[in-house]
Motif scaffolding. Structure first.
Motif, short mmCIF file in Angstrom:
data_model
loop_
_atom_site.label_atom_id
_atom_site.label_comp_id
_atom_site.label_asym_id
_atom_site.label_seq_id
_atom_site.Cartn_x
_atom_site.Cartn_y
_atom_site.Cartn_z
N ALA A 118 0.82 -1.31 -0.04
CA ALA A 118 0.12 0.01 -0.01
C ALA A 118 0.76 1.17 -0.04
CB ALA A 118 -0.84 0.25 1.40
N ALA A 119 2.11 1.16 0.15
CA ALA A 119 3.25 2.22 0.38
C ALA A 119 3.03 3.08 -1.04
CB ALA A 119 4.58 1.80 0.54
N PRO A 120 3.23 4.28 -1.03
CA PRO A 120 3.32 5.08 -2.01
C PRO A 120 4.60 4.81 -3.10
CG PRO A 120 3.30 6.53 -0.26
CD PRO A 120 2.99 5.17 0.26
N ASP A 121 5.84 4.30 -2.33
CA ASP A 121 7.13 4.16 -2.95
C ASP A 121 7.24 2.78 -3.35
OD1 ASP A 121 7.29 3.32 -0.44
OD2 ASP A 121 9.33 4.19 -0.22
N VAL A 126 10.42 -1.95 -5.00
CA VAL A 126 10.43 -3.21 -5.95
C VAL A 126 11.78 -3.09 -6.79
CG1 VAL A 126 9.55 -4.29 -7.74
CG2 VAL A 126 8.09 -3.78 -5.80
N GLU A 127 12.01 -1.79 -7.57
CA GLU A 127 13.02 -1.51 -8.32
C GLU A 127 14.37 -1.75 -7.57
OE1 GLU A 127 12.97 -2.05 -11.83
OE2 GLU A 127 10.79 -2.34 -11.21
N ASP A 128 14.42 -1.21 -6.66
CA ASP A 128 15.72 -1.31 -5.72
C ASP A 128 16.15 -2.78 -5.07
OD1 ASP A 128 16.23 1.34 -5.87
OD2 ASP A 128 15.61 1.93 -4.18
N GLY A 129 15.01 -3.41 -4.80
CA GLY A 129 15.13 -4.66 -4.09
C GLY A 129 15.47 -5.74 -5.23
N LYS A 130 15.13 -5.67 -6.32
CA LYS A 130 15.11 -6.69 -7.20
C LYS A 130 16.42 -6.98 -7.63
CE LYS A 130 14.30 -4.79 -12.08
NZ LYS A 130 13.49 -4.80 -13.14
N LYS A 131 17.39 -5.65 -7.51
CA LYS A 131 18.95 -6.03 -7.95
C LYS A 131 19.51 -7.17 -7.25
CE LYS A 131 19.16 -0.96 -8.60
NZ LYS A 131 18.77 0.03 -7.71
N ALA A 132 19.29 -7.32 -6.01
CA ALA A 132 19.49 -8.44 -5.23
C ALA A 132 19.38 -9.69 -5.68
CB ALA A 132 19.03 -8.39 -3.68
#
Ligand code: MLT
Length: 394
Positions: A118-121, A126-132
């Motif tokens: 529900a978070a606006p960001d 998702v885009e930051d996290g997927k790098k891992a």
């Protein structure tokens, strides 16, 4: 009306299989004493008291390491399994295992579960996290397969269709299995060669003394750095202590297995499933139907199909009176059996005798009813392990 046969069921067995043992001929349940047969999946029979009444044990699966096969052989009791009946289910899970490892799916799913959707960001998170979780593709990688039986061959075929190179090793391969292998499978001369050449290694061997810790401290170092080891056969085939060391040292990239255990529990580079390889509706039904039919053919007609400790023996009924004899594979058994039958006044109509290793099995159709003294005379022959009279049920 013939007396009912009883089958003790020690695990959940698919109803489609149990339906092959009709109630007018069979009592089937989990609380039977003195059963004629035991039907099971993973219940451990080692150390259990197996009643003297038991004439057959049937496992609705491929592996039989939970069954004391040697002790049952000494009693003349065949152990049936269902080779190949769940092979497709295992193959599909091996493919899933390779994909889970290559694309870091379990860790990625754990990350997804932490997201506040529900978070606006959310999108940025998702885009930051997927790098891992950036992974690699299966196509072009080499899969090494140790054990080219039914499962190994299906895995090889599927991997080739996914664009992988496949290297296989199986010193026990049968001619039939070799014919069934895709021609693209490259043959390795040893487990060591498979490990050296493969980025993924999948093990498909039974657990025997010879295969215990087949992959361990002595050979894990042969794998290319970062390799993925998959074990959907049996836990003991891999030395988990050695796997832990190789994972911690960073040499082994990931270990995917179907056997959670204390040594590797919670390790970030381990994907452990709860023995799910054969757990599909289709596989459970296939296995249950296959072993129930084998059990029935054995209990009613003495025929043997897919026993791990006896030869395959089939003989069309040519008489209402049949004797089944399990005996040691030593000289002059047939001579003694036919002499004892002649002395008991039994005329042999048809006879089949086959051996496998230390065991032999004889089916004899005779022209007249088989009496108790005749059975006693057969049982008294040294080397005879079990004798049954199998009159055709009326
Ligand atoms: C097998 O040996 O085929 C499996 O362990 C079967 C099962 O999951 O029961």
């Amino acid at each position: 009306m013939a007396e009912k046969l009883s089958v003790l069921v020690l695990n959940q067995i698919a109803p489609a299989g149990l339906a092959r043992l009709p109630p007018e001929r069979y009592r089937v349940g989990k609380d039977l004493t003195d059963p004629d047969a035991i039907l099971l999946r993973s219940a451990d029979l080692h150390g259990a008291v197996i009643p003297a009444s038991v004439r057959a044990v049937a496992r609705a699966g491929a592996g039989v390491n939970n069954i004391p096969v040697a002790a049952l052989s000494a009693r003349g009791v065949p152990v049936f399994n269902a080779p190949g009946a769940n092979a497709n289910a295992v193959k599909e899970l091996v493919l899933a295992g390779m994909l889970m490892a290559a694309r870091h799916l379990p860790a990625a799913l754990r990350f997804t579960a932490t997201l506040d959707t529900a978070a606006p960001d959310l999108e940025r998170a998702v885009e930051d996290g997927k790098k891992a979780f950036a992974g690699f593709e299966l196509a072009g990688k080499t899969l090494g397969i140790v054990g080219l039986g039914k499962v190994g061959a299906l895995v090889a075929d599927a991997a080739i269709k996914l664009g992988m190179n496949v290297v296989g090793y199986d010193p026990e391969i049968t001619v039939e299995a070799a014919w069934g292998l895709p021609s693209q499978v490259q043959r390795a001369a040893s487990v060591a060669e498979v490990l050296r050449r493969s980025m993924f290694v999948s093990l498909h061997v039974p657990l025997l003394e010879a295969t215990r810790h087949l992959v361990g401290a002595a050979n894990l170092g042969l794998l290319p750095p970062g390799a993925v080891l998959l074990n959907f056969s049996r836990e003991g085939v891999v030395d988990h202590e050695a796997a832990l060391e190789a994972l911690t040292a960073g040499h082994l990239g990931q270990y995917v297995c179907d056997f959670p255990g204390v040594t590797l529990h919670g390790h970030p580079k381990v994907i452990a499933l709860p023995h799910l390889g054969a757990s599909t509706q289709e596989a459970e039904e296939n296995c249950a139907v296959m072993v129930a039919e084998q059990l029935r053919a054995y209990l009613e007609h003495g025929e043997i199909r897919n026993a791990v400790n006896f030869p395959a023996v089939q003989m069309a009924r040519e008489s209402a009176h049949r004797v089944a004899i399990a005996n040691s594979n030593v000289p002059n058994m047939l001579g003694q059996i036919s002499t004892a039958m002649a002395q008991a006044g039994l005329n042999i109509h048809t006879m089949v005798n086959k051996s496998r290793g230390e065991m032999a099995y004889t089916l004899v159709d005779v022209d007249s009813p088989v009496t108790e003294p005749a059975l006693a005379a057969l049982r008294a022959i040294p080397g005879v392990l079990a004798v049954r009279s199998l009159p055709l049920a009326g």
